[in-house]
Write an enzyme that holds these catalytic residues in place. Sequence first.
Site, mmCIF file in Angstrom:
data_model
loop_
_atom_site.group_PDB
_atom_site.id
_atom_site.type_symbol
_atom_site.label_atom_id
_atom_site.label_comp_id
_atom_site.label_asym_id
_atom_site.label_seq_id
_atom_site.Cartn_x
_atom_site.Cartn_y
_atom_site.Cartn_z
ATOM 1 C CG MET A 78 -1.931 -1.134 1.230
ATOM 2 S SD MET A 78 -2.968 -1.141 2.707
ATOM 3 C CE MET A 78 -3.973 0.332 2.427
ATOM 4 C CG HIS A 79 0.519 3.336 2.480
ATOM 5 N ND1 HIS A 79 -0.769 3.734 2.744
ATOM 6 C CD2 HIS A 79 0.824 2.391 3.416
ATOM 7 C CE1 HIS A 79 -1.225 3.065 3.792
ATOM 8 N NE2 HIS A 79 -0.282 2.243 4.212
ATOM 9 C CG ASP A 237 -0.090 -5.071 1.847
ATOM 10 O OD1 ASP A 237 -0.872 -4.299 2.439
ATOM 11 O OD2 ASP A 237 1.145 -4.945 1.904
#
Length: 489
Positions: A78-79, A237
């Site tokens: 992520m991110h 995830d």
Amino acid sequence: MLYIGIDLGTSAVKLLLMDEKGDIKNIVSKEYPIFFPRTGWSEQNPEDWYEKTVEGIGELIDGFDKNKISGISFGGQMHGLVILDDNDEVIRPAILWNDGRTEKETNDLNQIIGKDKLSEYTANIAFAGFTAPKILWLKKHEPKNFEKICKIMLPKDYLAYKLSGIFCTDYSDASGTLLLDVKNKCWSKEMLKICGIQENQLPKLYESYEVVGNIHPETAKSIGLPEKIKIIAGAGDNAAAAVGTGTIGDGKCNISLGTSGTIFISSDKFSVDCHNALHSFVHANGKFHLMGCVLSAASCNMWWMDKIIGTNDYVEEQKKIEKLGENHVYFLPYLMGERSPHNDPDARGIFIGLTMDTTKEDMTQAILEGVAFAIRDCFEVAKTLGIQIEQTKICGGGAKSTLWKKIIANVLNMRVDSVESEEGPGYGAAILASVGCGEYDNIEDAVNTYVKVSDTIKPDPGLVKKYDKKYKKFTEIYPAIKDLFPKIK
């Protein structure tokens, strides 16, 4: 029917082939490099992700009937900030979730815009790993690259775009950008204005189980796949891992012991803790979850084993650990800074309590315990919301260690369940693909059929008492030394 789940991790992409019964038919893993241009920075080339994914798909489906493949979905780190220009070319390497360069931007968001406003706009405050601070960093430090931006996407969505030609993301992954109004499930106009971007630069939002389109004909031909294959949005995830472990439904919990460590608490209702120490995100089933993230978890053990004591025999090293709850050595697992609950990119790893009789085994044990204590920090925040968790699923590379699971069960004083499939995000992605293709009407029905508990570790009252005392000492270490971290950068 067959379904492909793609787990785009930090060190490798893992591809999984699952049939309609939930049986895993094949697994392929492909590694790619990670770059650290400066201390605390972390980058990867998105082209590497796609190259290894295509290579992995070829190996994954070798020997299987390609015409039975119905859908492909994703679980992804992520991110990360992935930016494309108007020619769909990657502008610069992706800035990853564990990158700590945005300390100033994060502080500006939290202090100038204000945590209350951020929470109102997005249900979260700024953390260094989130996407919005990265955009602000890029705007200030790489203005020419910022001006080139046509598309902003998350890591797994780059794969979806390359496979389908559809510019898309899902709500769970978008929740970690600090650009999404989580409560109302739409892009936050206020945050877009703060970051200086337009909504048309952001992908269309989907539920994790929704079909975004079919595989692009040219892509299908180049990979050797049928054009009928559906591409399903997928999930971040941790949400994908929660699906893969059956963590669906109000109050269900999963711990992921991967590169990072997370606690994931599924909820039917939207909620935010008063200090925003936990993230409030959308879940892959369209509802919500709370998540705490420890930036370094199994990676702490890998660092210790591989780089410091020089062994890859993790099992043998852990066999020598016998006296649980009696270790005099403590370890702060903040090798990449820390997110939940401290939100401190300057924090660093520390051993404390070393004496002349300290052994290698004591230090190995301290690492396992330190990560468990950091995870408990997140659970303590959940308790302030009145959430009481008595059992949890567990997944990730660290979950292969029976000793580590035993430590966690006793530090947290809760039952820890392992599931038959240890492939959390990849298996969850394959399940999302099966739901998107109509194998099941919803995720709940799918996981009730597919996910089975294989092993349970229950806490021991004596060890719980010992670890409770040790945890209270652990909580005193960070506050006592946190002011030193900025001085030793």
